[in-house]
Design a protein around this motif. Sequence first.
Motif, PDB file in Angstrom:
ATOM      1  N   ALA A 360     -29.430  20.717   8.205  1.00  0.00           N
ATOM      2  CA  ALA A 360     -29.145  21.275   9.523  1.00  0.00           C
ATOM      3  C   ALA A 360     -28.891  22.779   9.430  1.00  0.00           C
ATOM      4  O   ALA A 360     -29.248  23.532  10.336  1.00  0.00           O
ATOM      5  N   ALA A 361     -28.292  23.233   8.336  1.00  0.00           N
ATOM      6  CA  ALA A 361     -28.041  24.667   8.147  1.00  0.00           C
ATOM      7  C   ALA A 361     -29.340  25.458   8.124  1.00  0.00           C
ATOM      8  O   ALA A 361     -29.377  26.618   8.531  1.00  0.00           O
ATOM      9  N   LYS A 362     -30.413  24.828   7.656  1.00  0.00           N
ATOM     10  CA  LYS A 362     -31.720  25.480   7.602  1.00  0.00           C
ATOM     11  C   LYS A 362     -32.596  25.103   8.791  1.00  0.00           C
ATOM     12  O   LYS A 362     -33.801  25.366   8.798  1.00  0.00           O
ATOM     13  N   GLY A 363     -31.996  24.483   9.809  1.00  0.00           N
ATOM     14  CA  GLY A 363     -32.719  24.198  11.048  1.00  0.00           C
ATOM     15  C   GLY A 363     -33.603  22.976  11.008  1.00  0.00           C
ATOM     16  O   GLY A 363     -34.521  22.853  11.833  1.00  0.00           O
ATOM     17  N   GLY A 364     -33.358  22.043  10.081  1.00  0.00           N
ATOM     18  CA  GLY A 364     -34.220  20.876   9.950  1.00  0.00           C
ATOM     19  C   GLY A 364     -33.556  19.568  10.326  1.00  0.00           C
ATOM     20  O   GLY A 364     -32.360  19.509  10.608  1.00  0.00           O
ATOM     21  N   ASN A 365     -34.362  18.510  10.335  1.00  0.00           N
ATOM     22  CA  ASN A 365     -33.906  17.148  10.594  1.00  0.00           C
ATOM     23  C   ASN A 365     -33.940  16.341   9.306  1.00  0.00           C
ATOM     24  O   ASN A 365     -34.741  16.610   8.414  1.00  0.00           O
ATOM     25  N   ILE A 366     -33.112  15.322   9.238  1.00  0.00           N
ATOM     26  CA  ILE A 366     -33.163  14.329   8.166  1.00  0.00           C
ATOM     27  C   ILE A 366     -33.621  13.000   8.764  1.00  0.00           C
ATOM     28  O   ILE A 366     -33.039  12.515   9.749  1.00  0.00           O
ATOM     29  N   LEU A 367     -34.677  12.436   8.187  1.00  0.00           N
ATOM     30  CA  LEU A 367     -35.164  11.111   8.551  1.00  0.00           C
ATOM     31  C   LEU A 367     -34.910  10.230   7.337  1.00  0.00           C
ATOM     32  O   LEU A 367     -35.718  10.163   6.418  1.00  0.00           O
ATOM     33  N   LEU A 368     -33.762   9.551   7.336  1.00  0.00           N
ATOM     34  CA  LEU A 368     -33.311   8.785   6.177  1.00  0.00           C
ATOM     35  C   LEU A 368     -33.918   7.389   6.183  1.00  0.00           C
ATOM     36  O   LEU A 368     -33.749   6.630   7.133  1.00  0.00           O
ATOM     37  N   ASN A 369     -34.598   7.058   5.101  1.00  0.00           N
ATOM     38  CA  ASN A 369     -35.318   5.789   5.020  1.00  0.00           C
ATOM     39  C   ASN A 369     -34.478   4.648   4.466  1.00  0.00           C
ATOM     40  O   ASN A 369     -33.680   4.826   3.547  1.00  0.00           O
ATOM     41  N   ILE A 370     -34.688   3.470   5.050  1.00  0.00           N
ATOM     42  CA  ILE A 370     -34.180   2.219   4.495  1.00  0.00           C
ATOM     43  C   ILE A 370     -35.364   1.258   4.371  1.00  0.00           C
ATOM     44  O   ILE A 370     -36.357   1.380   5.086  1.00  0.00           O
TER      45      ILE A 370
END
Length: 634
Positions: A360-370
């Motif tokens: 988030a600090a670099k302006g991005g999203n995390i799409l965490l996989n399960i």
Amino acid sequence: MRSLLWIFVAMAGIGHAVGQNLAPDEAQRRLDAGNEPMKVGNASPQDAAAIQDAKTGWYAESLKTRDQRLAWWREARFGCFVHWGAYSVLGGEWEGRPNPGYAEHIMRVNKIPLSVYRDDVAAKFHPDAYDAKSWVKQMKAAGMQYVIITSKHHDGFAIWPSDVSKYNIRDVSHFDRDPLKELVDAAHAAGMHVGFYYSHAFDWEDPNAPGNDWDYQNPAGDKGLYGGLNWYNAHPELIPRVEKYVYGKAIPQLKELIAKYHPDILWFDTPSKLPFFEQAAIIKAVRQADPNVVINGRAARTLGVNLGDYLDTADRPAELRPTPGDWEAIPTTNESYGYNKLDTVHKPVGYFIQLLAKTAAKGGNILLNIGPKGDGTIDPPDAEILAGIGKWMAVNGDSIHGTERTPLDRQAWGDSTVKGDTLYLHVLEWPSNGKLLVGGLLSNVKQAYLLSDAAKKPLKTSRVGTEDLLIDVPKMAPDAVDTVIVVKTDGPVKGKTGRLLQAQTNQLLGFDATATGNGFVYGDGKTAQYFVDGLQKEGNSLTWQIRTEKALRFALEVKYSTPKDESTPNRKFAVRLGDKTFTGAIEATAGPRQMKTLPMGEVEIKPGALQDLTITMEGGGDPVHFFEIDLKAL
């Protein structure tokens, strides 16, 4: 309007293109090469026409509503990726043997004939325990605001009752429910956005599609048939056959998904298995079917052109390069994306919390996989990770959702996110002396408090010069993983770049350096792969701007590895700061992922203006993986 059409995609992720049944270095080479964008200068007439069509037509038109499309996605910052399909039945094991690499690649890795895979794997995918409402409840509690599920992965099997292809969960598995509809309904009821991963360029079931070279002898597989990676240039006579798949299965199924479920997002992968003009034709059809659906960055791309709405960076990242615009990183809970009962290397909850903050600090999203099991239940370790993240997000979610790229540099103790006139300090390493020094904050501060403190009890702040802020904090960290401090400023947050070194370990990543020269190659950011190559070339260098608030003495260390087991004499790193130069001899490491720490000496840095800290390499030879410089306070 911010155009994404002509962007260089050096950071475009490698995707789930091929697995790891090859030797590790060769598998990685093929992964990287197989997803490298094509060069515009070598574009075929069909590619050139597709680029022109996009530039002046449908894609240019789509940019007019891009910001509206992405509004919810930018707000979310955190989503759930779900790899689930026929392969989940096997759990990463085939005929008593563990499957190397991603479990969802088990058909390709083991060269399972389609007839066997259909009857012994897909036909047994009968997820009676699947409960979409339970899934969504756990995702929502984790702070996730969108979910993307693999509607059709590379094996070509549709997990919805498709009327386009009989190779689906209804006609092969005889499962009389619709998993996609149940997930869409549950997600919408919970206020979450929902979308589908669709493998548009790889399909191991269709006889005309790229990838399956064990049943059909098709191109784009491990055998490298018909000229290998650029099969479409070497053998253009194969393109009409591939078009039967593109126009007979891929585009009709995508239109079906849009018409039946109205997804908020479509997520594509491994586009380079198809010629660019075919990639573009698929995405053009999707955009015509639904102008408002969000499309990720692995849909249709060539060097200088990306027809998606945002960029996807690497899978399983440990470190992240600064990436312009809108982007998304795709970690997974262990080392596989599909369910693998033999893969128990699940990362701790704190790993993902800190990755969320750094992204988030670099302006991005995390799409965490399960990777749910074949019966439809979420694997207990995955459920524990979601629950653990959720506990932190319940308190600190405001520091992630709706935030933007910070104007401050990375801090010795952590990072920061921004929302208007609010700066969120993510303190990953708590100061033992109760004094938190924030470097590069130019805005006037009105208030500071712990985000976890409902009473918002003010923390004492004071200015250190014109660029830094000192905050008095509790001696003990309220949250050992990531304590968030809220700083309210007078107007929008204003910051200054440049690294403020502090009396602790200061990590200077090659990813964050300014590169001078040419021919640099960046690792994908995975563990032990966040390297920069290119320092072996004469004239190339990496530079960080650093400063200190007071005189400090540091031990200077370099972390590196050697891709080849060589001991070329007279190869060394040289680190320059002002009129001082420190050198250290480079020795061969046991392998490219075996990082070595090289002591370079001690340096005293006096307070004052920004200084350039620069690293070069002497002696030439093969590339050396450079990871970081560490300055450890003495």
